[in-house]
Design a protein around this motif. Structure first.
Motif, PDB file in Angstrom:
ATOM      1  N   ASP A  33      -6.322 -11.218  -2.115  1.00 56.20           N
ATOM      2  CA  ASP A  33      -6.913 -10.327  -3.514  1.00 56.20           C
ATOM      3  C   ASP A  33      -7.925  -9.748  -2.995  1.00 56.20           C
ATOM      4  O   ASP A  33      -9.047  -9.945  -2.572  1.00 56.20           O
ATOM      5  CB  ASP A  33      -6.866 -11.125  -4.781  1.00 56.20           C
ATOM      6  N   GLY A  34      -8.727  -8.191  -3.049  1.00 60.77           N
ATOM      7  CA  GLY A  34      -9.120  -7.622  -2.866  1.00 60.77           C
ATOM      8  C   GLY A  34      -9.973  -7.038  -1.273  1.00 60.77           C
ATOM      9  O   GLY A  34     -10.818  -7.116  -1.697  1.00 60.77           O
ATOM     10  N   SER A 121      -3.011  -5.717  -8.461  1.00 58.38           N
ATOM     11  CA  SER A 121      -2.602  -6.761  -7.795  1.00 58.38           C
ATOM     12  C   SER A 121      -1.061  -7.007  -8.508  1.00 58.38           C
ATOM     13  O   SER A 121      -0.332  -7.253  -7.801  1.00 58.38           O
ATOM     14  CB  SER A 121      -2.805  -8.181  -9.010  1.00 58.38           C
ATOM     15  N   LYS A 402      -5.044 -16.406 -10.573  1.00 63.36           N
ATOM     16  CA  LYS A 402      -4.071 -15.434  -9.391  1.00 63.36           C
ATOM     17  C   LYS A 402      -2.162 -15.818  -9.511  1.00 63.36           C
ATOM     18  O   LYS A 402      -1.968 -16.007  -8.745  1.00 63.36           O
ATOM     19  CB  LYS A 402      -5.074 -15.765  -7.746  1.00 63.36           C
ATOM     20  N   HIS A 405      -0.024 -13.594  -9.662  1.00 58.00           N
ATOM     21  CA  HIS A 405       0.256 -13.072  -8.433  1.00 58.00           C
ATOM     22  C   HIS A 405       2.026 -13.345  -7.902  1.00 58.00           C
ATOM     23  O   HIS A 405       2.293 -12.577  -7.652  1.00 58.00           O
ATOM     24  CB  HIS A 405      -0.764 -12.921  -7.570  1.00 58.00           C
ATOM     25  N   ASP A 471     -11.404 -10.332  -3.556  1.00 58.52           N
ATOM     26  CA  ASP A 471     -11.511  -9.626  -6.122  1.00 58.52           C
ATOM     27  C   ASP A 471     -12.020  -9.890  -6.677  1.00 58.52           C
ATOM     28  O   ASP A 471     -12.862  -9.639  -7.469  1.00 58.52           O
ATOM     29  CB  ASP A 471      -9.418 -10.106  -5.735  1.00 58.52           C
ATOM     30  N   ASP A 512      -3.648  -7.520  -1.286  1.00 55.59           N
ATOM     31  CA  ASP A 512      -2.560  -6.852  -1.981  1.00 55.59           C
ATOM     32  C   ASP A 512      -3.345  -5.099  -2.351  1.00 55.59           C
ATOM     33  O   ASP A 512      -2.440  -4.022  -2.840  1.00 55.59           O
ATOM     34  CB  ASP A 512      -2.335  -7.698  -3.731  1.00 55.59           C
ATOM     35  N   HIS A 513      -4.794  -5.517  -2.213  1.00 57.57           N
ATOM     36  CA  HIS A 513      -5.433  -3.966  -2.491  1.00 57.57           C
ATOM     37  C   HIS A 513      -7.041  -3.980  -1.644  1.00 57.57           C
ATOM     38  O   HIS A 513      -6.746  -5.989  -1.826  1.00 57.57           O
ATOM     39  CB  HIS A 513      -5.335  -4.152  -3.975  1.00 57.57           C
TER      40      HIS A 513
END
Ligand SMILES: O=C(O)[C@@H](CO)OP(=O)(O)O
Ligand SMILES: [Mn+2]
Ligand SMILES: [Mn+2]
Length: 602
Positions: A33-34, A121, A402, A405, A471, A512-513
């Protein structure tokens, strides 16, 4: 098998066999994540952190590389583009673009309104799991507001019934971050609601500082107060009634800490808070000034009071309430508190009889809330559902913050299993009551160990995790902690890759980003902005950067490599890729797979 109404039952679920990729290989899927990709820089915490596992996925040592190159030359008759990178001036590492590449994770590639919208997310995991790009909440709300259709829908008509005698309360995140909400949508809704009969309006704000710069709450409150003043000139009694920082008040998720929701409930519904101010602007300024450690994300709850010290806007019987966030995860708990007659998570003291609507319906399966202003995206035929229909056994795990997610968002905003006989979802409890820079390792290793056990158990074909550190710690703006978090995430990946190695499986490591790869506010030329004392402002938000995806493992067919004809591929291309790696052709309506499989001569 649980199905959503309206799904096209007649389309078959069976997937054709892939032909060149076999079935029943364990596929380990890691979502960091992130974890975006950005040039090396002191504010790129991923670059600064010690991340040998991820580095090794990106590059192969020169000696191994030359044999790989020869192999590829032999197979494809040509070299692929390779990039040479010298580390420490002695060891040469070379890029392995056939097994590592970047994919888009923001903007229109994930169904957001514009390419200026950073990834997040919700949309990221939706795209990863669904294999298709859907117009997401932000965009659907824009369309409904622009066309005016929002005022013709069932949800608005429902709350409108309270306008004659009751107050309209609007609760949500006040910023232009575009992840959970947008202030311009709130402004349009305020205008539209007053034009459609709302005479008394109270706004309950949650300050951001996570999707936008810390300190920006002051400007957003000023903007909102100006708008409300204009409404007052038109005879609408409109005010801000309460507030608090999003991470401390109301916007918890996945039931990590109901106390967060309680703090909000006390201020919004009961009109009680430790801090009382004559206006929201004074509140945010004073709360920030008085405590040097206070920030927008964790601002304590406050209520706005009149001259006699009475709260100006508690929620009472007969009122209407709209939660104006379009994103689901951090609104579900409040939605439950507002809608469920029975709830034992905290003492609500008073349960007002209200008409409540969400900006969107936040959970399609729970039908929560039952009234909403805009219909959510109908995310259908996700990879999880296809794989369940085709006998693929799935294990998914993350820690609480998370967990939804890799389950709820991954499965197109649906909680629960497609087929309980084939799936197992496991949640590791997250730390509560502390900001995430205090324990930056979070539960990364515990999640990875669960994944390792699932991989080694032989009971699952897909083992999917979300590793949150880059993240969650990145959002705190604490560089040192974020670096420690990235290191822990890398260690977690190693545990999973080692297990994949042991069972002869395949891994897919992606994100995811972006977030931790860029932790400073920059000017247009990309230079960190410094104040007169040379201090920089940390960037707590996600980014527009692409994310890496790496495939590999002993189970990956030797001829399987990334295609070169999809330079603009994004997260939505991952689902078809995973379906291939499970030995099936992807559904035709999916975004194309990222991989190709060349026949290996003898
Ligand atoms: O914490 C959150 O709610 C968002 C940022 O607003 O982050 P993510 O999309 O990574 O969950
Ligand atoms: Mn994320
Ligand atoms: Mn985030």
């Amino acid at each position: 098998m649980a199905r959503r109404p309206g799904a096209e039952e007649e389309r078959p679920w069976g997937l054709a066999e892939h032909g060149r990729l076999g079935k029943r290989k364990v596929v380990g899927v890691v979502v960091l994540d992130g974890w975006g990709e950005a040039p090396p820089d002191p504010f790129n915490c991923i670059h600064v952190a010690d991340t040998p596992t991820l580095d090794a996925l990106k590059k192969v040592p020169a000696s191994l590389f030359s044999s790989l190159t020869l192999l590829h030359r032999f197979r494809f008759g040509s070299y692929m583009r390779m990039e040479i990178l010298c580390l420490c001036g002695c060891m040469a590492w070379q890029g392995a673009p056939e097994r590592w590449r970047l994919i888009k994770a923001h903007g229109t590639a994930v169904g957001l309104p514009t390419d200026d919208d950073m990834g997040n997310s919700e949309v990221g995991h939706n795209a990863l799991g669904a294999g298709q790009i859907y117009a997401q909440g932000a965009k659907l709300v824009d369309l409904a507001l622009d066309s005016g259709k929002i005022y013709e829908g069932e949800g608005f008509k429902y709350i409108q019934q309270s306008f004659d005698t009751g107050t309209l309360h609007l609760i949500g995140l006040l910023s232009d971050g575009g992840v959970h909400s947008r202030i311009d949508q709130l402004q349009l809704l305020l205008k539209g609601a007053s034009e459609h009969g709302a005479k008394r309006i109270r706004v309950h704000i949650l300050t951001d500082g996570r999707d936008v710069l810390d300190g920006s709450s002051v400007t957003f409150v000023e903007t909102l107060e100006n708008d409300l003043a204009k409404l007052q000139e038109k005879g609408v009694d409109a005010r801000i009634a309460s507030g608090g920082g999003r991470m401390y008040v109301t916007m918890d998720r996945y039931e990590n800490d109901w106390q967060v929701v309680k703090r909000g409930w006390d201020a919004q519904v009961l009109g009680e808070a430790p801090h009382k101010f004559p206006s929201a602007l004074e509140a945010v300024k004073k709360l920030r000034d008085d405590d040097p450690k206070a920030n927008d994300q964790y601002l304590p709850p406050f209520v706005v009071v009149d001259e006699s010290g009475k709260p100006v806007g508690p929620i009472v019987d007969g009122d209407a309430v709209v939660t104006f966030n379009f994103r689901a995860d951090r609104m579900v708990m409040l939605a439950k508190a507002l809608e469920y007659e029975d709830l034992d998570k905290f003492d609500r003291v008073r349960f007002p009889r209200i008409r409540y609507a969400g900006m969107l319906q936040y959970d399609g399966e729970l039908k929560l809330p039952s009234h909403y202003l805009v219909a959510p995206p109908e995310i259908e035929r996700t990879s999880g559902e296809y794989l369940a229909h085709n006998g693929v056994r799935t294990y998914a795990c993350s820690e609480t913050v998370k967990f939804g997610h890799v389950t709820f968002f991954w499965n197109g905003n649906r909680s629960g299993y497609f087929n309980p006989n084939l799936e197992r979802y496991e949640e590791i409890p997250s730390d509560t009551g502390i900001p995430f820079n205090v324990q930056p390792r979070m539960k990364a290793v515990e999640v990875a160990e669960k994944a390792r056990d699932a991989i080694l158990s032989g009971k699952f074909d897909q083992v999917r995790v979300n590793i949150p550190n880059a993240d969650m710690v990145g959002h705190t703006g604490d560089l040192e902690a974020t670096i420690a978090g990235c290191k822990a995430a890398d260690e977690a990946v190693k545990i999973i890759l080692d297990a994949i190695e042991q069972v002869g499986g395949i891994f897919v490591v992606t994100a995811d980003h972006g977030n931790a790869e860029d932790m400073v506010k920059r000017d247009k030329s990309g230079k960190p902005i410094r104040d007169k004392d040379g201090n920089v402002q940390p960037l707590t938000s996600h980014t527009l950067n692409p994310v890496p995806i790496a495939i590999g493992g002993p189970g990956l067919a030797p001829g399987a490599t990334f295609r070169e004809d999809l330079p603009d591929a994004g997260l939505a291309n991952v689902a078809a890729t995973l379906i291939n790696l499970h030995g099936f052709e992807a559904p035709r309506h999916y975004e194309p797979t990222l991989i190709q499989v060349s026949p290996v001569p003898f």
